[in-house]
Design a protein around this motif. Structure first.
Motif, short mmCIF file in Angstrom:
data_model
loop_
_atom_site.label_atom_id
_atom_site.label_comp_id
_atom_site.label_asym_id
_atom_site.label_seq_id
_atom_site.Cartn_x
_atom_site.Cartn_y
_atom_site.Cartn_z
N LEU A 1 -3.54 4.50 -3.62
CA LEU A 1 -3.65 5.68 -4.48
C LEU A 1 -2.88 6.87 -3.91
CD1 LEU A 1 -7.40 5.49 -5.55
CD2 LEU A 1 -5.40 5.17 -7.02
N LYS A 2 -2.90 7.02 -2.59
CA LYS A 2 -2.16 8.13 -1.98
C LYS A 2 -0.65 7.96 -2.15
CE LYS A 2 -5.69 9.50 1.32
NZ LYS A 2 -6.18 9.45 2.71
N VAL A 3 -0.17 6.73 -2.02
CA VAL A 3 1.25 6.46 -2.26
C VAL A 3 1.60 6.79 -3.71
CG1 VAL A 3 3.02 4.66 -2.42
CG2 VAL A 3 1.51 4.74 -0.43
N ALA A 4 0.75 6.36 -4.64
CA ALA A 4 1.01 6.63 -6.06
C ALA A 4 1.00 8.12 -6.34
CB ALA A 4 -0.05 5.92 -6.91
N TRP A 5 0.08 8.84 -5.71
CA TRP A 5 0.01 10.29 -5.89
C TRP A 5 1.30 10.95 -5.40
CZ3 TRP A 5 -4.68 13.56 -3.79
CH2 TRP A 5 -4.56 14.87 -4.22
N LYS A 6 1.73 10.56 -4.22
CA LYS A 6 2.98 11.14 -3.69
C LYS A 6 4.18 10.78 -4.57
CE LYS A 6 1.54 11.23 1.17
NZ LYS A 6 1.78 12.65 1.47
N TRP A 7 4.23 9.55 -5.05
CA TRP A 7 5.37 9.11 -5.86
C TRP A 7 5.42 9.84 -7.18
CZ3 TRP A 7 9.82 6.76 -5.28
CH2 TRP A 7 10.50 6.27 -6.39
N ASP B 1 1.16 3.36 -14.49
CA ASP B 1 1.89 4.10 -13.48
C ASP B 1 1.82 3.38 -12.13
OD1 ASP B 1 2.40 6.54 -15.16
OD2 ASP B 1 0.21 6.57 -15.15
N LEU B 2 0.71 2.71 -11.91
CA LEU B 2 0.46 1.95 -10.68
C LEU B 2 0.09 0.53 -11.10
CD1 LEU B 2 -0.26 1.41 -7.67
CD2 LEU B 2 -2.47 2.53 -8.13
N LYS C 1 7.45 3.26 -11.50
CA LYS C 1 6.20 2.58 -11.15
C LYS C 1 5.96 2.59 -9.64
CE LYS C 1 6.08 0.98 -15.46
NZ LYS C 1 5.19 1.59 -16.47
N VAL C 2 4.70 2.43 -9.28
CA VAL C 2 4.32 2.07 -7.92
C VAL C 2 3.70 0.69 -8.01
CG1 VAL C 2 2.83 2.59 -5.95
CG2 VAL C 2 3.97 4.45 -7.18
#
Length: 197
Positions: free
Chosen positions: A184-190, A73-74, A109-110
């Protein structure tokens, strides 16, 4: 959430692999449970214009890269700086994957970038890879995001030991921690879910 940290240097025991292993440890410290490090040490992607990747007939390296990338995912790339830009192996890989057969690798994906240098470099390969990744996402009409925060691993051989453990530079350690936390915060939001679940 699955995280892939992809070391894109073809060299054995490279600084890029050391950084990838250190980032994996920092991700684990922040609660990430599914983190895989993948290395380009055995890269065998055919040169564009001479041959194409055949999704139905991948080599072991190609299959492992495909599976690792597809399931993540990331994706965090650790990028060696060769003559102020990306490695030829990585550029060729991105061009080979930038086709209809592999378009889904750029969907959902991020992506995040870490530039690796033995000295004070690392920024340019990150910027080049951001441009290339964004172009492929757009060209393939996929939906992914490239995180805007990069990390430049300066003096890597001084700041990390042979196994990718910190030698104790608090500035380096904070830089990596801040990068991982932001990513991780960007991935969480995405992805719309707790990124450490």
């Amino acid at each position: 959430m699955k995280v892939a940290v992809i070391s894109t240097s073809p060299r054995k025991n490279s600084n890029s692999l050391k950084v990838a292993n250190y980032i994996k440890d920092v991700l684990a410290e922040q609660g990430a449970k599914e983190v895989e490090v993948f290395s380009f040490e055995e890269v065998d992607i055919p040169m564009l214009g001479r041959a194409s990747l055949n999704k139905a007939n991948l080599t072991p390296f190609q299959k492992e890269l495909y599976t690792t990338w597809n399931e993540a995912d990331l994706i965090i790339f650790t990028l060696p700086e060769y003559n102020w830009t990306l490695s030829g192996e990585l550029v060729n890989t991105m061009h080979q994957l930038g086709s209809k057969d592999f378009a889904h690798l750029f969907d959902g994906k991020v992506f995040a970038m870490v530039g690796v240098s033995a000295g004070r470099g690392g920024r340019t390969p990150c910027l080049d890879m951001i441009t290339l990744t964004n172009k492929l996402i757009s060209f393939l009409n996929q939906y992914s995001i490239v995180s805007p925060k990069i990390f430049e691993s300066h003096d890597t051989g001084i700041n990390l030991d042979q196994d990718g453990r910190s030698t104790g530079n608090p500035v380096y350690e904070k830089g990596v921690k801040d990068f991982v936390d932001y990513t991780l915060k960007v991935a969480w939001k995405w992805h719309g879910e707790p990124c450490l679940a």
